[in-house]
Design a protein around this motif. Structure first.
Motif, PDB file in Angstrom:
ATOM      1  N   GLY A  68     -15.668  -6.982   8.143  1.00 49.65           N
ATOM      2  CA  GLY A  68     -14.410  -6.795   7.419  1.00 49.65           C
ATOM      3  C   GLY A  68     -14.607  -6.880   5.920  1.00 49.65           C
ATOM      4  N   VAL A  69     -15.484  -7.779   5.487  1.00 55.47           N
ATOM      5  CA  VAL A  69     -15.753  -7.933   4.052  1.00 55.47           C
ATOM      6  C   VAL A  69     -16.558  -6.735   3.562  1.00 55.47           C
ATOM      7  N   GLN A  70     -17.538  -6.325   4.372  1.00 48.33           N
ATOM      8  CA  GLN A  70     -18.349  -5.158   4.007  1.00 48.33           C
ATOM      9  C   GLN A  70     -17.476  -3.943   3.810  1.00 48.33           C
ATOM     10  N   TYR A  71     -16.564  -3.657   4.750  1.00 49.66           N
ATOM     11  CA  TYR A  71     -15.706  -2.470   4.620  1.00 49.66           C
ATOM     12  C   TYR A  71     -14.830  -2.581   3.378  1.00 49.66           C
ATOM     13  N   CYS A  72     -14.395  -3.775   3.075  1.00 45.33           N
ATOM     14  CA  CYS A  72     -13.445  -3.957   1.962  1.00 45.33           C
ATOM     15  C   CYS A  72     -14.083  -3.629   0.622  1.00 45.33           C
ATOM     16  N   PHE A  73     -15.362  -3.989   0.459  1.00 45.73           N
ATOM     17  CA  PHE A  73     -15.987  -3.869  -0.874  1.00 45.73           C
ATOM     18  C   PHE A  73     -17.163  -2.896  -0.919  1.00 45.73           C
ATOM     19  N   GLU A  74     -17.338  -2.057   0.131  1.00 45.19           N
ATOM     20  CA  GLU A  74     -18.602  -1.322   0.152  1.00 45.19           C
ATOM     21  C   GLU A  74     -18.741  -0.326  -0.998  1.00 45.19           C
ATOM     22  N   ASP A  75     -17.635   0.086  -1.609  1.00 44.93           N
ATOM     23  CA  ASP A  75     -17.784   1.005  -2.757  1.00 44.93           C
ATOM     24  C   ASP A  75     -17.483   0.292  -4.075  1.00 44.93           C
ATOM     25  N   ASP A  76     -17.490  -1.058  -4.049  1.00 42.71           N
ATOM     26  CA  ASP A  76     -17.098  -1.819  -5.241  1.00 42.71           C
ATOM     27  C   ASP A  76     -18.300  -2.537  -5.846  1.00 42.71           C
ATOM     28  N   PRO A  77     -18.763  -2.100  -7.028  1.00 40.88           N
ATOM     29  CA  PRO A  77     -19.930  -2.726  -7.665  1.00 40.88           C
ATOM     30  C   PRO A  77     -19.617  -4.090  -8.267  1.00 40.88           C
ATOM     31  N   ASN A  78     -18.333  -4.504  -8.229  1.00 44.03           N
ATOM     32  CA  ASN A  78     -17.991  -5.806  -8.820  1.00 44.03           C
ATOM     33  C   ASN A  78     -18.019  -6.935  -7.811  1.00 44.03           C
ATOM     34  N   VAL A  79     -18.182  -6.582  -6.548  1.00 48.17           N
ATOM     35  CA  VAL A  79     -18.287  -7.606  -5.506  1.00 48.17           C
ATOM     36  C   VAL A  79     -19.594  -7.378  -4.765  1.00 48.17           C
ATOM     37  N   PHE A 138      -6.337 -12.533   8.928  1.00 48.27           N
ATOM     38  CA  PHE A 138      -6.383 -12.044   7.531  1.00 48.27           C
ATOM     39  C   PHE A 138      -7.734 -12.427   6.941  1.00 48.27           C
ATOM     40  N   ASN A 139      -8.247 -11.583   6.054  1.00 49.46           N
ATOM     41  CA  ASN A 139      -9.599 -11.814   5.544  1.00 49.46           C
ATOM     42  C   ASN A 139      -9.561 -12.762   4.355  1.00 49.46           C
ATOM     43  N   ASN A 140      -9.580 -14.054   4.639  1.00 46.51           N
ATOM     44  CA  ASN A 140      -9.432 -15.106   3.624  1.00 46.51           C
ATOM     45  C   ASN A 140     -10.314 -14.873   2.402  1.00 46.51           C
ATOM     46  N   VAL A 141     -11.599 -14.656   2.621  1.00 48.44           N
ATOM     47  CA  VAL A 141     -12.537 -14.575   1.498  1.00 48.44           C
ATOM     48  C   VAL A 141     -12.374 -13.268   0.735  1.00 48.44           C
ATOM     49  N   ALA A 142     -12.087 -12.169   1.451  1.00 47.54           N
ATOM     50  CA  ALA A 142     -11.904 -10.884   0.750  1.00 47.54           C
ATOM     51  C   ALA A 142     -10.664 -10.943  -0.132  1.00 47.54           C
ATOM     52  N   ILE A 143      -9.584 -11.547   0.379  1.00 44.99           N
ATOM     53  CA  ILE A 143      -8.377 -11.718  -0.430  1.00 44.99           C
ATOM     54  C   ILE A 143      -8.682 -12.638  -1.620  1.00 44.99           C
ATOM     55  N   GLY A 144      -9.467 -13.684  -1.372  1.00 46.63           N
ATOM     56  CA  GLY A 144      -9.846 -14.607  -2.451  1.00 46.63           C
ATOM     57  C   GLY A 144     -10.591 -13.906  -3.565  1.00 46.63           C
ATOM     58  N   ALA A 145     -11.473 -12.979  -3.207  1.00 48.99           N
ATOM     59  CA  ALA A 145     -12.244 -12.250  -4.221  1.00 48.99           C
ATOM     60  C   ALA A 145     -11.311 -11.367  -5.070  1.00 48.99           C
ATOM     61  N   VAL A 175      -5.544  -6.921   0.518  1.00 52.90           N
ATOM     62  CA  VAL A 175      -6.581  -6.398   1.416  1.00 52.90           C
ATOM     63  C   VAL A 175      -5.998  -5.636   2.590  1.00 52.90           C
ATOM     64  N   HIS A 176      -4.882  -6.120   3.137  1.00 54.09           N
ATOM     65  CA  HIS A 176      -4.380  -5.559   4.395  1.00 54.09           C
ATOM     66  C   HIS A 176      -3.262  -4.548   4.153  1.00 54.09           C
ATOM     67  N   SER A 177      -3.028  -3.689   5.155  1.00 53.45           N
ATOM     68  CA  SER A 177      -1.979  -2.663   5.040  1.00 53.45           C
ATOM     69  C   SER A 177      -0.621  -3.266   5.393  1.00 53.45           C
ATOM     70  N   GLU A 178       0.433  -2.621   4.922  1.00 55.34           N
ATOM     71  CA  GLU A 178       1.782  -3.099   5.237  1.00 55.34           C
ATOM     72  C   GLU A 178       2.046  -2.998   6.728  1.00 55.34           C
ATOM     73  N   GLU A 179       1.572  -1.929   7.328  1.00 55.45           N
ATOM     74  CA  GLU A 179       1.816  -1.748   8.771  1.00 55.45           C
ATOM     75  C   GLU A 179       1.247  -2.938   9.532  1.00 55.45           C
ATOM     76  N   TYR A 180      -0.010  -3.276   9.185  1.00 54.42           N
ATOM     77  CA  TYR A 180      -0.663  -4.378   9.902  1.00 54.42           C
ATOM     78  C   TYR A 180       0.108  -5.677   9.675  1.00 54.42           C
ATOM     79  N   LEU A 181       0.467  -5.949   8.408  1.00 51.50           N
ATOM     80  CA  LEU A 181       1.187  -7.198   8.107  1.00 51.50           C
ATOM     81  C   LEU A 181       2.509  -7.236   8.868  1.00 51.50           C
ATOM     82  N   GLU A 182       3.230  -6.096   8.846  1.00 45.46           N
ATOM     83  CA  GLU A 182       4.516  -6.064   9.552  1.00 45.46           C
ATOM     84  C   GLU A 182       4.312  -6.327  11.039  1.00 45.46           C
TER      85      GLU A 182
END
Ligand code: R5G
Ligand code: ZN
Length: 670
Positions: free
Chosen positions: A180-191, A149-156, A65-72
């Motif tokens: 955060g969850v909305q942005y992550c899946f807003e173009d994803d019909p599987n979530v 970190f977005n626990n549930v978005a990563i879980g999905a 879910v997250h970018s490398e920059e953010y994680l770093e």
């Protein structure tokens, strides 16, 4: 069939806190986790769960879910000075960092993934992860709202990648919008992401335009993002249930997910300083129960917010007790949804009608709503806000302790004719002692010619014995295979008032005449789902539902159950649910099991099922539903017959004067 409820908790996640003064952040304290876990231990619920070890998430998992920059960047925080941490925090806002928060954030994700593993592998049926920091506000490259970190978005994403889950439903009952969850899946019909949240016309945090009901998702994901804004505070149990019955459940069943993730924030409960809502902790028992027959019961709840330590602990216990299969408390004295919620429900259903066939017949929005949208006219306070709430500080708000939810020693008792095998795990119930002469005369009086039909008499006495054991709470629910369901039905209706309750919800499935005289005393609410137009006069307590293709129409049947039967049942609040399968009903087994499962949320689980004795093939599946096994997934529902949908809408309109939970639209603005 998977069984057991996972509990994930690790004390390490309590080892970070706010190190400086920030009034908006001080509510997020380590005690949130300790009081929740301690309540589960104290009530004995923790011991009934399967304890699963927590682990750290790997970089790869976080990068789902997250970018490398953010994680770093976050990786550097353990080594920062207090000044550095404060400066680092400033770039995100609405969050705080601590030298140990990165470690805890990895544990929160790891706990979520361990929970997904244990459910997806069938190690357990469902479960809950008590974690902090929460996750639903955090974004690809940003922390927000206490979330790292977005626990549930990563879980999905993890469930789809590792277990090939095709469709994941995320239900966010936290009082804040999980942008955060909305942005992550807003173009994803599987979530499919569903969130209700305090909004107050964009005047509440995070004050986003895209948190409103018209954010339905983008491109291929259009229709798979559902926002229900609370434009007022003080929402109650009825408001939450109305949204489940008229928005979430119809769409969730049409979506047919392989997995349900719950962003289980409890700041939507009474007493919370953030939510300022009035829904009581026991409502989470019902919200959980209503989701437990989706995805074959695969449900993972992950803690998000919740800041009133008393209502948080109670709400967590209510949720876990339902996950464990205990009877739900009575949904006491439900009113109807308030005007503001009806408007939100209407707006959401209207915004989604083009994507979901169950919403196709939603009435169009009144012009006033559309104009208000453009003028962004904030709703005038109607002055009927609950004064008490507004004046008191959150700590001063009091509510009754949730009622004890006792588990009868026998879950399912069965009354069967001679020679019919007793389904596994059920207990055969027969009237040991000869029935009292009073009972015999009563039965004879109603049914018998002079000739005394021994077999029928015995069967009816077994039935009465079953009822009486339910009344003593020795037995939770029951199944009876009888020769004549109509006679048995009348026998139960006659006997229930004396032994069990004077309010029976009678659900008849399939064609056949139901002796309507039993609905005249107001002690019975009859809902009859069949393929024939109602002959008898429909009334407040006699509700005929006609499905043109009959009870074999899975989609139509489920919509009638979710959008009409359940709201009626919850508002009626019976002491017994009598579910009768008429001979030749044509109802398909898995729909029947869904119905038997969902109805157990009423009457503290006192469900009595009557079936014709020749339907022995259905005895097993019915018994498994009564024993608490999740109903099988229905598969993608076929299209709804428009005449059935219209008929359902019309029926709701007719009945809503008497049954407030049937309302789906705000009263038409003049
Ligand atoms: O529980 C939750 N989500 O599930 C949740 C999420 C966010 C908040 C609000 N919040 C948290 C830190 C903070 C700092 C400033 C502001 C502010 O208002 N700035 O203008 C607001 C803030 C409360 C609870
Ligand atoms: Zn929240």
């Amino acid at each position: 069939m998977a069984a057991g409820t996972a509990l994930l908790y690790d004390e390490e996640m309590t080892k970070y806190k706010l190190l400086w003064v920030d009034p908006a952040c001080k509510i997020e304290v380590p005690e949130r986790l300790t009081v929740s876990h301690e309540a589960l231990v104290r009530t004995g619920l923790a011991a009934r769960c399967v304890s699963i070890a927590v682990r750290e998430a790997t970089d790869e998992e976080i990068l789902l879910v997250h970018s490398e920059e953010y994680l770093e960047a976050v990786k550097k925080t353990p080594y920062m000075t207090l000044e550095d941490l404060m400066a680092f925090t400033q770039q995100y806002g609405d969050v705080y960092f601590h030298p140990n928060i990165y470690h805890c954030a990895k544990l929160a994700v790891g706990a979520t993934l361990q929970l997904v593993d244990s459910v997806m592998t069938g190690r357990v049926r469902n479960g809950i992860a008590l974690v902090r920091p929460p996750g639903h506000h955090s974004q690809k490259s940003a922390a927000s709202g206490f979330c790292i970190f977005n626990n549930v978005a990563i879980g999905a994403r993890y469930a789809m990648q590792k277990y090939g889950a095709k469709r994941v439903l995320i239900v966010d009952w936290d009082v804040h919008h999980g942008q955060g969850v909305q942005y992550c899946f807003e173009d994803d019909p599987n979530v499919l992401y569903f969130s209700w949240h305090r909004y107050e016309h964009q005047n509440f945090w995070p004050n986003l335009r895209e948190s409103d009901y018209d954010s339905v998702g983008k491109e291929k994901g259009a229709g798979f993002n559902i926002n229900v804004p609370w434009n007022k505070v003080g929402m109650e149990n009825s408001d939450y249930l109305a949204v489940f019955f008229h928005v979430l459940l119809p769409v969730a069943y049409e979506f047919c997910p392989d997995l349900v993730l719950v962003s289980a924030g409890f700041d939507s409960a009474i007493g919370d300083p953030e939510g300022k809502m009035c829904a009581t902790p026991d409502i989470f028992a019902h919200l959980t129960h209503l989701l437990m027959n989706l995805a074959g019961g695969k449900l993972c709840a992950v803690l998000e917010g919740g800041y009133n330590l008393t209502s948080l602990a109670q709400s967590v216990c209510q949720t876990v007790q339902t996950l464990l299969g205990d009877p739900a408390p009575l949904p006491a004295d439900l009113g109807g949804p308030c005007e503001s919620v009806l408007k939100s429900i209407h707006c959401v259903r209207s915004a989604h009608k083009q994507y979901w066939s169950c919403l196709k017949y939603t009435a169009d929005l009144p012009a006033s709503e559309l104009s208000a949208k453009s003028l962004k006219v904030a709703e005038q306070k109607t002055g009927n806000e609950p004064e008490a709430q507004e004046q008191r500080s959150p700590e001063e708000i009091v509510w009754p302790e949730p009622p004890k939810r006792l588990c009868p020693p026998v879950r399912t008792a069965v009354a069967l004719p001679e020679g019919v095998a007793c389904p596994d795990a059920c207990k055969r119930c027969s009237s040991a002692e000869a029935p009292s002469s009073l009972v015999l005369n009563r039965i004879r009086g109603d049914f018998f010619k002079e000739s005394e039909d021994k077999v029928t008499l015995t069967a009816l006495c077994d039935l009465i014995a079953l009822l009486e054991r339910m009344a003593k709470n020795e037995v939770r629910n029951g199944l009876a295979l009888v020769q004549d369901v109509s006679m048995a039905m009348v026998c139960v209706m006659q006997h229930a008032p004396t032994s069990l309750t004077n309010r029976v919800l009678l659900v008849c499935v399939g064609d056949g005449c139901v002796p309507t005289r039993i609905t005249e005393d107001g002690k019975t609410l009859l809902v009859h789902i069949s393929s024939t137009e109602a002959q008898g006069q429909k009334s407040k307590h006699c509700v005929p539902v006609c499905l043109r293709k009959g009870c074999s129409d899975v989609a139509g049947f489920m919509q009638a159950v979710l959008g009409l039967l359940l709201p009626l049942g919850y508002e009626y609040n019976p002491g017994l649910v009598l579910l009768v399968r008429m001979p030749g009903s044509g109802v398909c087994e898995s729909v029947w099991q869904q119905l038997a499962g969902l109805l157990q949320g009423l009457a503290q689980g006192h469900t009595l099922v009557l079936m014709q004795e020749n339907e022995t093939a259905s005895a097993g599946p019915t018994a498994s539903a009564l024993l608490g096994s999740p109903a099988p997934m229905l598969g993608l529902l076929g299209n709804l017959l428009s005449e059935d949908l219209e008929a359902l809408e019309t029926l709701r309109n007719t009945l809503q004067a008497d049954w407030k939970l049937l309302q789906v639209n705000a009263c038409q603005q003049n």
